[in-house]
Design an enzyme around this catalytic site. Structure first.
Site: not given
Ligand code: DX5
Ligand code: ZN
Length: 220
Positions: A7, A30, A32, A34, A63, A65, A134, A172
Site C-alpha cells: 500500500s 494497492h 488507497d 480516501m 481501494h 474508501m 478490513m 488489509d
Molecule cells: C487503511 C488502508 C490500508 C493501509 C494499510 O485504511 O486501507 O491499505 O495502507 O496500512 P498498514 O499495512 O500499515 O496497516
Molecule cells: Zn487499503
C-alpha cells in the site's frame, strides 16, 4: 500462491514514482483513495491514480474508501486500474456497481469494515472477483491487526470453497511478518501491507519475505 499488494499509503508522496518502482516484485500495487467523508482521512483521487497507473510496473489495485462509489468507481476502471474495490457500507447498489465494474474490464471487489457481517460479502460471491476484509478500521496505516476478524475469513473461505467460487480474499490492515501467517491460515490469499513494506530498508526484499512466509501457510 498468495499475492502481495504493498500500500502506497505508507510511501513518500513527494517521491511516489520512486516508491512505486521500489515494489516492482509485488503482485499488485494497492492505492488507497480516501475522501475525508467515508473515512476521516483524505489521500488522493482520479488525476493522481491515472498517473500511477501509467508509471506502475505492476497492476493497480484501487481501494475506494469514499462515499457514493456508485458514481465514481467506474472512472477508476477507466483510469487504468486492474482491480477496483468499493465499500459495501457506502454503495447504494452493490450488485449493479460490481456488474458495471466487470463490464468496464476490471476485477470488481467489495470491502467490508471490521463490524460489517461477512454474510454481506457471501451474498455477493457470484458478482465479485475479490472480497476485502478490513483487519483495521479503514482510514490510516500503521494500526494494530485485529485478530478478532479471523472468523470472518474462515466463514468466507468456507463459503467460497463450497460454492466453487474463485474469488480472491484480501486482508488489509496490520499485515506484517508477525501477523501474515494467522490471516493466511484463516483463508486470505491476497495481502495488503503498507507500513510493513515501506518501513523496510529494502522494499522488494520485504515483499519477497512476506510472500515466502504467506506461501508457507497457504494450502489452496
Ligand atoms: C487503511 C488502508 C490500508 C493501509 C494499510 O485504511 O486501507 O491499505 O495502507 O496500512 P498498514 O499495512 O500499515 O496497516
Ligand atoms: Zn487499503
Amino acid at each position: 500462491m498468495v499475492r502481495i499488494a504493498p500500500s502506497i499509503l505508507s510511501a513518500d508522496f513527494a517521491n511516489l514514482e520512486r516508491d512505486i518502482l521500489a515494489v516492482s516484485d509485488a503482485d499488485w500495487l494497492h492505492v488507497d483513495v480516501m475522501d475525508g467523508h467515508f473515512v476521516p482521512n483524505l489521500t488522493l483521487g482520479l488525476p493522481i491514480v491515472t498517473r500511477i497507473c501509467e508509471v506502475a510496473p505492476i497492476p493497480v489495485d484501487v481501494h475506494l474508501m469514499i462515499d457514493d462509489p456508485d458514481s465514481w468507481a467506474v472512472r477508476y476502471a477507466d483510469a487504468g486500474a486492474g482491480s477496483v474495490t468499493f465499500h459495501f457500507e457506502a454503495a447504494a447498489d452493490p450488485v449493479g456497481l460490481a456488474r458495471r465494474l466487470r463490464a468496464a474490464g476490471v476485477r470488481a471487489a467489495v470491502a467490508l469494515k471490521p463490524a460489517t457481517p461477512v454474510e454481506r460479502a457471501i451474498e455477493l460471491l457470484a458478482e465479485v472477483d475479490m472480497v476485502l476484509l478490513m483487519t483495521v478500521e479503514p482510514g490510516f496505516g500503521g494500526q494494530e491487526f485485529m485478530e478478532d476478524v479471523m472468523p470472518k475469513f474462515e466463514a468466507l473461505r468456507a463459503a467460497a470453497d463450497a460454492s466453487g467460487s474463485e474469488v480472491w480474499i484480501q486482508a488489509d490492515g496490520g499485515v506484517a511478518r508477525e501477523t501474515i501467517a494467522t490471516v493466511v491460515r484463516a483463508g486470505a490469499d491476497t495481502l495488503v501491507a503498507g507500513s510493513a513494506v515501506y518501513g523496510a530498508a529494502d522494499r522488494n526484499a520485504e515483499v519477497r519475505a512476506l510472500r515466502d512466509l504467506a506461501n508457507g501457510e497457504h494450502h489452496h
